[in-house]
Design a protein around this motif. Structure first.
Motif, PDB file in Angstrom:
ATOM      1  N   HIS A 194       0.870  -1.100  -0.049  1.00  0.00           N
ATOM      2  CA  HIS A 194       0.156   0.096   0.124  1.00  0.00           C
ATOM      3  C   HIS A 194       0.866   1.099   0.124  1.00  0.00           C
ATOM      4  CE1 HIS A 194      -2.726   2.890   2.245  1.00  0.00           C
ATOM      5  NE2 HIS A 194      -2.916   2.985   1.255  1.00  0.00           N
ATOM      6  N   ARG A 216      -4.545   1.199  -8.358  1.00  0.00           N
ATOM      7  CA  ARG A 216      -4.380   0.495  -6.759  1.00  0.00           C
ATOM      8  C   ARG A 216      -5.449  -0.674  -7.082  1.00  0.00           C
ATOM      9  NH1 ARG A 216      -5.216   5.609  -5.005  1.00  0.00           N
ATOM     10  NH2 ARG A 216      -7.028   4.971  -3.566  1.00  0.00           N
ATOM     11  N   ILE A 268       2.386   1.742  -3.458  1.00  0.00           N
ATOM     12  CA  ILE A 268       1.293   2.148  -4.718  1.00  0.00           C
ATOM     13  C   ILE A 268       0.212   3.408  -4.289  1.00  0.00           C
ATOM     14  CG2 ILE A 268       1.233   0.013  -5.657  1.00  0.00           C
ATOM     15  CD1 ILE A 268      -1.616  -0.576  -4.440  1.00  0.00           C
ATOM     16  N   GLU A 315      -6.920  -0.142   2.445  1.00  0.00           N
ATOM     17  CA  GLU A 315      -5.993   0.976   2.508  1.00  0.00           C
ATOM     18  C   GLU A 315      -6.392   1.965   3.580  1.00  0.00           C
ATOM     19  OE1 GLU A 315      -4.776   1.276  -2.416  1.00  0.00           O
ATOM     20  OE2 GLU A 315      -6.176   2.942  -1.426  1.00  0.00           O
TER      21      GLU A 315
END
Length: 143
Positions: A53, A64, A56, A121
């Motif tokens: 995470h 993503r 990206i 995320e």
């Protein structure tokens, strides 16, 4: 360890919601839901995806999400295969449908995994924020 537990518990909750929604769609008003004990550990491994995470983080949402779909499919396939090899059965056996790959993954879950990755995320960022607050409070008291 706390982060592992948070990811595992969120995964369990998502599975319960997902399977309950599936029950409703199939006309079961009792909204039967289920998950597997194994899923706590599998979702808990989300902690190991935090470095991905971070790498990206600045990519656009579609890139993503695509990374999460591919990553989750790979993890789901490998875990399904490993559990099948160890237990003699994959707990989430998806059968032999046209969108099922060896019963371990279902390609029609692409959208679900896209949004699950993006949700994780947000969880990662929230946990990081809480950790930073906790560390700052600890340092303030120490001084």
């Amino acid at each position: 360890m706390l982060r592992f537990a948070v990811y595992g518990l969120i995964g369990w909750c998502l599975e319960i919601l997902w399977t309950g929604l599936g029950s409703l769609i199939h006309g079961n008003l009792m909204l039967y839901s289920f998950t597997y004990m194994w899923m706590f550990f599998i979702y808990g491994m989300g902690i190991f995806l935090e470095p991905l995470h971070n790498k990206i983080r600045n990519w656009n949402i579609y890139m993503r999400g695509g990374v999460w779909v591919l990553t989750i499919f790979a993890i789901e396939y490998l875990c399904g295969w490993a559990l099948d090899s160890i237990l003699g059965h994959c707990p989430w056996d998806y059968g032999e449908g046209i969108l099922s790959i060896n019963g371990y993954i279902r390609l029609d879950f692409t959208v679900a995994w896209f949004f699950t990755g993006l949700l994780y995320e947000k969880v990662h960022d929230f946990l990081t924020m809480l950790q930073n607050i906790s560390n700052n409070n600890y340092m303030s008291k120490k001084e």
